[in-house]
Design a protein around this motif. Structure first.
Motif, mmCIF file in Angstrom:
data_model
loop_
_atom_site.group_PDB
_atom_site.id
_atom_site.type_symbol
_atom_site.label_atom_id
_atom_site.label_comp_id
_atom_site.label_asym_id
_atom_site.label_seq_id
_atom_site.Cartn_x
_atom_site.Cartn_y
_atom_site.Cartn_z
ATOM 1 N N GLN A 282 80.859 -28.030 36.119
ATOM 2 C CA GLN A 282 80.621 -27.096 35.027
ATOM 3 C C GLN A 282 81.881 -26.949 34.173
ATOM 4 O OE1 GLN A 282 79.002 -23.525 36.646
ATOM 5 N NE2 GLN A 282 78.300 -22.694 34.701
ATOM 6 N N ASP B 161 81.825 -21.772 30.670
ATOM 7 C CA ASP B 161 80.508 -21.344 31.140
ATOM 8 C C ASP B 161 80.605 -20.673 32.505
ATOM 9 O OD1 ASP B 161 79.385 -22.420 28.847
ATOM 10 O OD2 ASP B 161 79.031 -24.376 29.793
ATOM 11 N N TYR C 51 81.703 -26.844 41.788
ATOM 12 C CA TYR C 51 80.747 -26.682 40.690
ATOM 13 C C TYR C 51 81.052 -27.698 39.595
ATOM 14 C CZ TYR C 51 80.363 -22.168 43.018
ATOM 15 O OH TYR C 51 80.209 -21.166 43.948
#
Length: 237
Positions: free
Chosen positions: A98, A102, A96
């Protein structure tokens, strides 16, 4: 393990790191080899960088274990993606792009094991690139923050494992309300004081497993402790 121009070759996989601010190093190898994966069906690697630790855990885990890895830096994310796709465990690994904040706050998944090799140091002299600043300094999230984020998405009986400088690890132990259930004092060379701490935390109290590991003996040769821990990865052992 052998070095190539762009990375390192282990017994079962290769890790390129030329696009990453933080390269393959002993600390990540220690965490990937030391962390207990015996009960983990779902694993999360926070700040995966090159993907090294996620790949090591994949090698050590059951083939049905799911491993999820999160990386914020664009270049490191793309590097980890390539390393994962080139490995034998591409189908087990999920990556991911990210921020860990988050991801941990928004994921509905819970993980039996969460690992992190976070930035080590308070802000110091600026590094050559902003990416290396982010990887090296705790300007965005403190070590307590990393542990707090992980606690959001660990299963009730799960574990959170980290590697930190020894002094920073001692500070974190005093800051957190989580229970330390495993601790390994890492000594770079026999006879010296510990330089690193491998730590495992749980939401529930358990007897502490306290150990020590030496990397080099007094003659600067790899110590049997380190060989025993990493022999499934290093080509030389």
């Amino acid at each position: 393990m052998s070095a190539k121009q762009t990375g390192f070759t282990f017994k079962q996989f290769h890790v390129d790191h030329h696009r990453c601010a933080m390269k393959v190093g002993t600390d990540g190898i220690l965490l990937g080899a030391w962390t207990d994966v015996s009960r983990a069906k779902r694993i999360l690697d926070l700040g995966t960088g090159t993907g090294l630790i996620a790949l090591m855990l994949a090698q050590r885990s059951h083939k049905e274990t799911e491993i999820h890895a999160v990386e914020l830096d664009q270049d490191a994310f793309l590097q980890a993606k390539d390393n994962i796709q080139a490995s034998p465990w591409a189908k087990q690994l999920h990556l991911y792009h990210q921020d860990i904040t988050d991801f941990c706050r928004n994921t509905v998944d819970k993980f039996d094991l969460i690992v992190a090799n976070p930035p080590y140091f308070p802000q110091g002299v600026d590094c050559a690139t902003p990416q290396r600043d982010l990887a090296r300094y705790t300007t965005t999230h403190s070590h307590a923050d990393w542990l707090h984020f992980a606690a959001h998405c660990v299963t009730p009986q799960g574990n959170i494992s980290m590697i930190l400088p020894f002094d920073a690890g001692e500070i974190l132990l005093k800051q957190t309300a989580l229970y330390c259930v495993a601790r390994c004092d890492v000594i770079t060379k026999k006879g010296k004081a510990p330089q690193r701490l491998l730590l495992t935390f749980s939401l529930h109290a358990q007897p502490l497993q306290h150990s020590q590991l030496i990397i080099y003996d007094e003659n600067n040769r790899y110590h049997p402790d380190f060989i025993g821990l990493t022999q499934d990865f290093y080509l030389a052992f």
